[in-house]
Design an enzyme around this catalytic site. Structure first.
Site, mmCIF file in Angstrom:
data_model
loop_
_atom_site.group_PDB
_atom_site.id
_atom_site.type_symbol
_atom_site.label_atom_id
_atom_site.label_comp_id
_atom_site.label_asym_id
_atom_site.label_seq_id
_atom_site.Cartn_x
_atom_site.Cartn_y
_atom_site.Cartn_z
ATOM 1 C CG ASP A 6 -1.759 1.262 1.388
ATOM 2 O OD1 ASP A 6 -2.014 1.675 0.359
ATOM 3 O OD2 ASP A 6 -1.857 1.763 2.596
ATOM 4 C CB VAL A 7 2.402 3.240 -2.731
ATOM 5 C CG1 VAL A 7 3.396 4.306 -2.910
ATOM 6 C CG2 VAL A 7 3.162 1.840 -3.012
ATOM 7 C CB SER A 10 3.510 10.366 4.415
ATOM 8 O OG SER A 10 2.732 11.587 4.298
ATOM 9 C CG HIS A 11 4.681 6.434 6.417
ATOM 10 N ND1 HIS A 11 4.141 7.744 6.898
ATOM 11 C CD2 HIS A 11 6.079 6.397 6.867
ATOM 12 C CE1 HIS A 11 4.827 8.258 7.677
ATOM 13 N NE2 HIS A 11 6.095 7.631 7.696
ATOM 14 N N GLY A 110 -9.412 7.056 -4.678
ATOM 15 C CA GLY A 110 -7.973 6.498 -4.156
ATOM 16 C C GLY A 110 -8.037 5.115 -4.127
ATOM 17 C CG ASP A 112 -5.715 4.998 0.135
ATOM 18 O OD1 ASP A 112 -6.314 5.196 -0.995
ATOM 19 O OD2 ASP A 112 -5.176 5.528 0.738
ATOM 20 C CG ASP A 132 -6.883 5.043 5.996
ATOM 21 O OD1 ASP A 132 -5.795 5.288 7.096
ATOM 22 O OD2 ASP A 132 -6.231 4.403 4.875
ATOM 23 C CB THR A 188 3.068 27.175 23.650
ATOM 24 O OG1 THR A 188 3.380 28.565 23.956
ATOM 25 C CG2 THR A 188 3.192 27.034 22.037
#
Length: 265
Positions: A6-7, A10-11, A110, A112, A132, A188
């Site tokens: 699964d591309v 980010s990962h 998509g 995914d 997701d 903060t």
């Protein structure tokens, strides 16, 4: 064995199955310029570290939201997985999903998101919403037909943290790794933690409420909500509308779709 990939933006999450059992799972950064040869170097090394034999891989399936990487992965499978019994499979709306895709432009969905919808329906067999937590947070809806009917897309937690750090002068870039003791932040850092966790928890609750009302009739059952992705467990304590978490949902869906399509190539 079956190699599933699964591309994401980010990962890249990949896994190796043997007769339905997940032998290994890897989560690596996605690099849009990786070639098939570079993928071979990286993953054959991982296989060796886990004492897994790539020559035993008989099937391959990839879902990608990065077109250049989909091409590289298919070339990798063609070139380096020499014992494949079936053609490498790419997930798209045209393959056998065993559910309808009732959106205006199915080719835009998509890969995914379709994979998650298929895997979630296999578990629940009732109207559902998949959340997701990736680079973006996606909500995907499946009705009782079953059919994938669309959803919503939101900026993810990482994107929001990056925006705070890059667009403001004094706010730092943080990893959300602690639980705020109180919603009202007294520093903060605590204020950012609280804003992200309680804020995204509220987003989940509101979106599930809105989507659920449209997904099923007023007299129908409340849709089941299943979450996946790296931040799902982190956000769950701050929302009342996540019923299940399955961190392997996408990998399971890839394995299911391969079985349904392996003889159609």
């Amino acid at each position: 064995m079956l190699f599933v990939v699964d591309v994401g933006n980010s990962h890249t999450v990949s896994g190796l199955y043997d007769r339905g059992r997940l032998l290994g799972c890897w989560r690596l950064q996605s690099h849009q310029d990786k070639t098939a040869d570079e993928l071979a170097l990286r993953y054959h090394g991982l296989f060796q570290m886990h004492k897994l034999d790539p020559a035993a891989i008989e099937g391959f399936v990839v879902a990608s939201v990065v077109p250049t990487q989909e091409t590289s992965w298919l070339r990798f499978a063609d070139t380096y997985l020499t014992r494949l019994k079936y053609p490498p499979l790419r997930v798209c709306a045209d393959i056998q999903l065993d559910m309808g895709v009732e959106v205006e432009h199915p080719e835009e969905v998509g890969a995914d998101r379709l994979v998650n919808a298929v895997a979630a329906w296999e578990q629940i067999r009732a109207p559902l919403i998949v959340i997701d937590f990736g680079t973006a947070i996606t909500f995907d809806c499946v009705n009782a037909s079953p059919a994938y009917v669309g959803g919503t897309i939101h900026a993810g937690i990482g994107i929001s943290l990056d925006a705070l750090a890059s667009r403001t002068a004094k706010l730092p870039r943080l990893d959300i790794n602690t639980t705020p003791a109180h919603p009202i932040g007294t520093t903060t850092v605590k204020a950012i933690h609280s804003g992200i966790l309680y804020g995204f928890g509220g987003l989940i609750d509101r979106m599930v409420e809105v989507l659920g009302k449209e997904l099923v009739p007023a007299s129908g059952p409340v849709p089941t909500t299943i979450a996946t992705g790296g931040m799902a467990a982190l956000i769950k304590p701050y929302t009342q509308r996540i019923d299940l978490i399955d961190e392997e949902l996408t990998l399971k869906g890839l394995a299911l779709l391969f079985e349904r399509n392996k003889n159609h190539g």
